[in-house]
Design an enzyme around this catalytic site. Structure first.
Site, PDB file in Angstrom:
ATOM      1  N   LYS A  21     -33.173  44.362 -38.458  1.00 18.81           N
ATOM      2  CA  LYS A  21     -31.822  44.603 -37.959  1.00 18.81           C
ATOM      3  C   LYS A  21     -31.399  46.045 -38.217  1.00 18.81           C
ATOM      4  O   LYS A  21     -30.272  46.430 -37.913  1.00 18.81           O
ATOM      5  CB  LYS A  21     -30.832  43.640 -38.625  1.00 18.81           C
ATOM      6  CG  LYS A  21     -31.036  42.181 -38.206  1.00 18.81           C
ATOM      7  CD  LYS A  21     -29.913  41.325 -38.740  1.00 18.81           C
ATOM      8  CE  LYS A  21     -30.226  39.843 -38.731  1.00 18.81           C
ATOM      9  NZ  LYS A  21     -30.322  39.255 -37.400  1.00 18.81           N
ATOM     10  N   GLN A  39     -25.969  42.318 -41.979  1.00 18.20           N
ATOM     11  CA  GLN A  39     -25.181  43.141 -41.052  1.00 18.20           C
ATOM     12  C   GLN A  39     -24.516  44.315 -41.762  1.00 18.20           C
ATOM     13  O   GLN A  39     -23.796  45.080 -41.135  1.00 18.20           O
ATOM     14  CB  GLN A  39     -24.105  42.307 -40.349  1.00 18.20           C
ATOM     15  CG  GLN A  39     -24.619  41.129 -39.564  1.00 18.20           C
ATOM     16  CD  GLN A  39     -25.492  41.538 -38.386  1.00 18.20           C
ATOM     17  OE1 GLN A  39     -25.430  42.672 -37.904  1.00 18.20           O
ATOM     18  NE2 GLN A  39     -26.334  40.633 -37.932  1.00 18.20           N
ATOM     19  N   ASP A  61     -24.817  39.072 -48.746  1.00 17.28           N
ATOM     20  CA  ASP A  61     -25.722  38.991 -47.611  1.00 17.28           C
ATOM     21  C   ASP A  61     -25.449  40.220 -46.752  1.00 17.28           C
ATOM     22  O   ASP A  61     -24.462  40.271 -46.032  1.00 17.28           O
ATOM     23  CB  ASP A  61     -25.461  37.692 -46.832  1.00 17.28           C
ATOM     24  CG  ASP A  61     -26.163  37.676 -45.480  1.00 17.28           C
ATOM     25  OD1 ASP A  61     -26.960  38.597 -45.207  1.00 17.28           O
ATOM     26  OD2 ASP A  61     -25.909  36.742 -44.700  1.00 17.28           O
TER      27      ASP A  61
END
Lengths: 147, 410
Positions: B225, B202, B199
């Protein structure tokens, strides 16, 4: 910076600090006082209904215990954790509902809560302020369904 | 070479020019979503102004222009992470990318087989696996954290076994800022015949990502993001694995041939892109990647590392402030969670807002982690290319203000 223990009353000079005015619109003395020293804090050992609600956005939680007597609220208490606004409104609401009937409780509005708090709030913090009321109304639904 | 601080990239972001509560806006919530440079906004409006048409449909010029721009966005993303063109799928979000994987990877799994996650996962890399495991009789296990908020790799070795089919971990924790050792986890997973899902919601905004060097099998990321628009997510998968997986969503554009009785499916990557995609958003994402390329991801990482070190030092010396995450900048990046003693995270965030500072307060979509840490929530400051040391100083001053209002400190 010297680290001081939390004081019950903030010093008078602090209130005059103009830098603090904006945030003080929300964090007034009585709100902070209720946050640190909540009214009706704890569980009731005997109650007519209890209900726990949380605000999934911020994790604020309130569990409300209410004991009815002669169709009126005899006693109300809560446990919970969360921001100053959610916890102060739970203190104020549990004070306010004592002696009131179920029908009277159903008449409580968001405006009542805001006037008890005495502050203006944006939509996000409004959810914090209304958590205790939401918990109460759901608890009444449970109570009436059980009767 | 000029540092990013000297380059003053803030000028490229129109929204950051505005005031908040009468003060210059200090945006420290880039882990939630980043602000967008003008070039991204222009690329998207240019698409609607000059080439809006559906892709892979019309033979007319507009549709051809739109198709070319959309496919170019695919190529751009693939190049950015060192993947092949067929290995990059556009979704609506990193969440959708992870759901796609959870549905399709668990489809062939047998009852009792295992999925290994970590204790630091965001809900989007936890709930899909947890719910499909319940439905399909699978077991979900979690790799523990060490006391300094890193992944316990000894425990990882014990958790990943012959029964493990999927290991899914975040590249960087959205709460703790911890960067996980992906290549090491890939080796552990592969040694047991499992696939490694990362994932990267970030990861990709903050670190140079080379999926081949990382050794992962799948990598999910989010456009908004990393300076791009909302509504666009990325899924990388190794070609051989994507070919074997069944489609996730059915509909137009993902098919080869359809009869009333049956259908066959399109080639990669279109097999996983059912329906009209978010074309403008894909083009906006490509513009965001061009912007990041022009800075260089090594520079981005260095800048955020500098801010992280600075903020950890400043916050670390504040009485009544606890950092929730690794205390040093080693193997962590610009997501800094902290707790202020005696003040609820929402109240901290409200006082900071009155100073024009945007931070996130709450559980950060990681409720199991909060429970593990014994916290209702944290306040989180997170950085991107446009943040500065002066903004960290303002953060510190605003936390002190919150402490004064609540009757702590001076």
């Amino acid at each position: 910076m010297r680290w001081l223990p939390p004081s019950r009353k903030r010093s008078a000079s602090l209130a005059m600090d103009s830098e603090l005015l904006e945030a003080e619109e929300i964090y007034r003395e009585h709100i902070l006082d209720l946050y640190k020293h909540p009214h009706n804090s704890g569980k009731l050992s005997s109650y007519s209904f209890r209900r726990r609600e949380l605000n999934p956005v911020c994790g604020d939680q309130i569990e409300l215990f209410v004991r009815m007597d002669d169709n009126k609220i005899a006693e109300a208490a809560f446990i919970g954790h969360g921001c100053a606004i959610s916890q102060a409104s739970a203190s104020l609401l549990t004070d306010f509902i004592k002696g009131k009937s179920v029908d009277e409780l159903k008449q409580i509005t968001r405006e009542n809560i805001l006037s008890m708090l005495g502050i203006a709030l944006g939509p996000v913090r409004m959810k914090c302020a209304l958590l205790a009321l939401k918990t109460l109304l759901k608890g009444i639904e449970d109570y009436e369904a059980g009767n | 070479m000029m540092t990013l601080q000297q380059l003053n990239l803030r000028r490229d972001f129109p929204l950051l020019q505005q005031q908040s509560n009468g003060k210059p806006l200090i945006y420290l919530d880039s882990a939630s979503t980043t602000q967008k440079p003008a070039s991204v906004i222009q690329a998207m409006s240019n698409y609607y102004l000059t080439m809006n048409a559906n892709i892979h449909r019309g033979v007319y010029r507009l549709s051809q222009d739109a198709t070319a721009a959309y496919e170019e966005a695919h190529r751009n993303v693939a190049g950015f992470i060192n993947a092949g063109f067929e290995e990059v799928i556009f979704t609506k979000s990193a969440t959708e990318s992870l759901n796609l994987l959870a549905y399709t990877l668990t489809k062939g799994m047998l009852q009792g087989e295992e999925i290994v996650l970590t204790q630091m996962e965001h809900h989007s890399n936890l709930v899909p696996w947890q719910q499909l495991a319940k439905e399909r009789g699978l077991v979900v296990k979690y790799i523990r954290l060490t006391p300094d908020f890193r992944l316990d790799m000894q425990h990882a070795k014990e958790m990943i076994t012959k029964r493990t089919k999927v290991v899914s971990v975040c590249h960087m924790s959205n709460v703790l800022g911890t960067i996980n050792p992906i290549t090491e986890l890939a080796s552990l997973a592969h040694a047991q015949g499992a696939v490694l899902v990362v994932d990267g919601a970030q990861g990709m905004p903050h670190l140079p990502v080379d999926v081949k060097a990382l050794g992962c099998d799948f990598y999910a990321a989010s456009g908004h993001k990393m300076l791009g628009p909302t509504g666009i997510g990325i899924l990388y998968g190794k070609k051989a694995l994507l070919e074997k997986l069944p489609p996730f969503l059915y509909g137009g554009d993902m098919i080869r041939e359809v009869s009333y009785a049956d259908s066959t499916f399109n080639d990669l990557p279109w097999k996983f892109e059912a329906g009209t995609p978010n074309i403008a958003e894909a083009i906006g994402l490509a513009a965001a990647i061009d912007y990041l390329r022009s800075i260089g991801m090594e520079q981005v990482q260095q800048h955020e590392m500098m801010l992280t070190e600075y903020a950890l030092a400043k916050l670390g010396e504040m009485p009544g402030v606890r950092i929730i995450g690794p205390a040093t900048a080693e193997q962590r990046s610009g997501v800094i969670s902290f707790a202020v003693d005696g003040i609820h995270t929402h109240d901290v965030a409200t006082v900071l807002d009155s100073e024009g500072i945007a931070v996130r307060g709450g559980h950060h979509c990681a409720m199991p982690l909060m429970e593990l840490l014994g916290l209702a929530g944290t306040t989180r400051a997170s950085f991107s290319v446009y943040n500065t040391q002066e903004e960290v100083d303002a953060l510190v001053a605003a936390i002190q203000k919150a402490q004064r209002i609540f009757g702590y400190g001076q």
